[in-house]
Motif scaffolding. Sequence first.
Motif, PDB file in Angstrom:
ATOM      1  N   ASP A  36       0.806  -1.221   0.057  1.00  0.00           N
ATOM      2  CA  ASP A  36       0.006  -0.051  -0.115  1.00  0.00           C
ATOM      3  C   ASP A  36       1.086   1.012   0.035  1.00  0.00           C
ATOM      4  O   ASP A  36       1.063   1.858   1.107  1.00  0.00           O
ATOM      5  CB  ASP A  36      -0.934   0.110   1.317  1.00  0.00           C
ATOM      6  CG  ASP A  36      -1.855   1.139   1.166  1.00  0.00           C
ATOM      7  OD1 ASP A  36      -2.031   1.466   0.082  1.00  0.00           O
ATOM      8  OD2 ASP A  36      -2.704   1.281   2.056  1.00  0.00           O
ATOM      9  N   HIS A  70      -0.754   2.208   7.520  1.00  0.00           N
ATOM     10  CA  HIS A  70      -1.905   1.282   8.099  1.00  0.00           C
ATOM     11  C   HIS A  70      -1.747   1.619   9.851  1.00  0.00           C
ATOM     12  O   HIS A  70      -0.427   1.578  10.394  1.00  0.00           O
ATOM     13  CB  HIS A  70      -1.526  -0.190   7.645  1.00  0.00           C
ATOM     14  CG  HIS A  70      -1.625  -0.243   6.242  1.00  0.00           C
ATOM     15  ND1 HIS A  70      -1.440  -1.574   5.761  1.00  0.00           N
ATOM     16  CD2 HIS A  70      -2.238   0.592   5.402  1.00  0.00           C
ATOM     17  CE1 HIS A  70      -1.865  -1.472   4.392  1.00  0.00           C
ATOM     18  NE2 HIS A  70      -2.351  -0.262   4.231  1.00  0.00           N
ATOM     19  N   THR A  71      -2.744   1.213  10.290  1.00  0.00           N
ATOM     20  CA  THR A  71      -2.809   1.242  11.851  1.00  0.00           C
ATOM     21  C   THR A  71      -2.275  -0.221  12.175  1.00  0.00           C
ATOM     22  O   THR A  71      -2.120  -0.966  11.350  1.00  0.00           O
ATOM     23  CB  THR A  71      -4.188   1.284  12.417  1.00  0.00           C
ATOM     24  OG1 THR A  71      -4.910   0.390  11.881  1.00  0.00           O
ATOM     25  CG2 THR A  71      -4.838   2.621  11.899  1.00  0.00           C
ATOM     26  N   VAL A 111      -4.739  -2.665  11.199  1.00  0.00           N
ATOM     27  CA  VAL A 111      -4.821  -2.860   9.976  1.00  0.00           C
ATOM     28  C   VAL A 111      -3.772  -4.010   9.142  1.00  0.00           C
ATOM     29  O   VAL A 111      -3.628  -4.762   8.545  1.00  0.00           O
ATOM     30  CB  VAL A 111      -5.062  -1.681   9.113  1.00  0.00           C
ATOM     31  CG1 VAL A 111      -4.859  -1.922   7.595  1.00  0.00           C
ATOM     32  CG2 VAL A 111      -6.513  -1.139   9.312  1.00  0.00           C
ATOM     33  N   TRP A 112      -2.453  -3.589   9.804  1.00  0.00           N
ATOM     34  CA  TRP A 112      -1.231  -4.204   9.732  1.00  0.00           C
ATOM     35  C   TRP A 112      -1.433  -5.836   9.975  1.00  0.00           C
ATOM     36  O   TRP A 112      -1.030  -6.672   9.172  1.00  0.00           O
ATOM     37  CB  TRP A 112      -0.010  -3.616  10.065  1.00  0.00           C
ATOM     38  CG  TRP A 112       1.161  -4.619   9.738  1.00  0.00           C
ATOM     39  CD1 TRP A 112       1.905  -4.289   8.806  1.00  0.00           C
ATOM     40  CD2 TRP A 112       1.541  -5.569  10.582  1.00  0.00           C
ATOM     41  NE1 TRP A 112       2.870  -5.369   8.749  1.00  0.00           N
ATOM     42  CE2 TRP A 112       2.719  -5.916  10.011  1.00  0.00           C
ATOM     43  CE3 TRP A 112       1.393  -6.030  11.889  1.00  0.00           C
ATOM     44  CZ2 TRP A 112       3.759  -7.182  10.470  1.00  0.00           C
ATOM     45  CZ3 TRP A 112       2.107  -7.197  12.299  1.00  0.00           C
ATOM     46  CH2 TRP A 112       3.354  -7.802  11.422  1.00  0.00           C
ATOM     47  N   ASP A 129      -1.434  -6.943   6.138  1.00  0.00           N
ATOM     48  CA  ASP A 129       0.116  -7.134   5.721  1.00  0.00           C
ATOM     49  C   ASP A 129       0.627  -8.349   6.450  1.00  0.00           C
ATOM     50  O   ASP A 129       1.389  -8.949   5.705  1.00  0.00           O
ATOM     51  CB  ASP A 129       0.901  -5.846   5.958  1.00  0.00           C
ATOM     52  CG  ASP A 129       0.224  -4.778   5.439  1.00  0.00           C
ATOM     53  OD1 ASP A 129       0.451  -4.403   4.168  1.00  0.00           O
ATOM     54  OD2 ASP A 129      -0.427  -3.657   6.075  1.00  0.00           O
TER      55      ASP A 129
END
Length: 595
Positions: A236, A250-251, A254-255, A259
Amino acid sequence: MPSRRTVLAATAGLTSALTAGAPPAHADDRRLRALVSRMTLEEKVGQVFVSRVYGHSATAPDQADVDANLAELGVRTAAELLARYRVGGIIYFTWAHNTRDPQQIADLSDGIQRASLQQPRGLPVLISTDQEHGVVCRIGKPATLFPGAMALGAGGSRADATTLGRLAGRELRAMGVRQNYSPVADVNVNPANPVIGVRSFGADPGAVADLVAAEVEGYRSAGVAATAKHFPGHGDTAVDSHTGFPVITHTRDVWETLDAAPFRAAIAAGIDSVMTGHLLVPSLDDSGDPATLSRPIVTGILRERLGFDGVVVTDALGMAGVRTKYGDDRVPVLALKAGVDQLLDPPLLDVAWNAVLKAVQTGELTEARLAESVLRILRLKAKLGLLDEPYVGQARVGRTVGARDHLAQADRIADRTTTLLVNEGPVLPLSPRAHPRLLVVGADPASPSGTTGPPTGVLAAALTELGFTATALSTGLTPSAATIAQAVTAAGTADAVVVGTYNVTAASPQRTLVDQLAATGRPVIAVAIRNPYDVARLPSAKAHLATYSWTDVELRAAARVIAGAVAPHGKLPVPVQRADDPTGVLYPIGHGLTY
């Protein structure tokens, strides 16, 4: 060439009984530790470096390569590089003239091993390359070239990913390459990503994780170390870490969900090495350091939280993303302090090597910390059989590289990846009886190693073999008004037009080309030969295909789909946003037509 017995003696009698994916047996680990303890400090420093070197031969490169080595490395040949720096690894590049043909590559690999083992306490070298397939390949034909990662994502087959790893791994090993910097484990959720894109399996973390793990299993079965990259995730970003310093916003949550999944899967599948990315992730480390130099990321997350105790390798240290904050003398030291093991291709090897040596001598970096990385590297070399059999010879190359069954498998995999996005009419499939004369125009970007010529020519030749009379006309990435007019004139004598498109933007003259060809009334089939997003900007084409690369294997598969020799089976592994509203989705993940 030293005998097997000599090689074993040179490595202190080590014959590894390490099994794939299992931790080293205690007795073998004890021997490896003893070997490390007998190494000089300079030898330990050398083991953590993976260097480029120019030339097709370890001892007799061409004069231009000698000059390049002297200018960049201060040595004339690979043999001199090993004698001076005792590097633990060498990376092959096409542009460094390391990869002319399979037999030459095998000879180069054996020459490198011979030169290293002739040194006092000499150790085999871990030879690596970037053979991702698709748009990134360092070794071309006659080696087998498979569809790239996003094409495999479109195919969605774990079995195909495993087959790729197994067969590609066999060919690499036959040429003396034991570490491959693949697969890409980044989840490509940003259509504007300039560096990952089709090198990723897709935008769904679960699907990416499955295919990463499957490919790792294939490489492991072939005795080649796969490398998951670029940790903690490069999917991203709109910045290329080769030329800038990407920031991932990314928070942490989110990671974790997006990811981390493919890297977790790679580790669970027994991945041997992980490559760090030169990118900033403030939610994981707010120091402003790139992940490669971040102890919270490399040691805290990758090693301690995810439980990875294999080899951590940096991305190339000459890239801008790792050089924006620190000088070339500080980067290698900080990477080792962060928890990295292998320092890949520093721009100034002498500066980097001496910086690490000085850091240990002054106490900034302990020799024990350096020895940890050397031990991990030796464990990997032992696991891959380098301590037993470092040489490959010529016989295995001829039997393995570009084997007929490998080439056939690559074609079968490609047939399952081509994605049909639009088919108005339907226009496809075309038949030689109804549309005997085809014009093939479009972009002809610089060819990766998996090509035999410009995409228009390859596609036209493949269609001709299928019974059409296909004429190729290269119109380029930015066709001029005169070039577009030439293509329109040529379309007047064709029954249908196939247009290869390449990353079409709002202002791209490729849009004008397609619109004016469609205005002739001839059926226009657009084939996106890189990113699959082109369809959103080309509504005038009656049919749209996505191949995810312009290598021969994928273009031949597209030709078979156009001709109806095979049905399209691929499904989009990424969403395609609307051109007029990027927040809206034109085609979702999983979209794909067939006939």
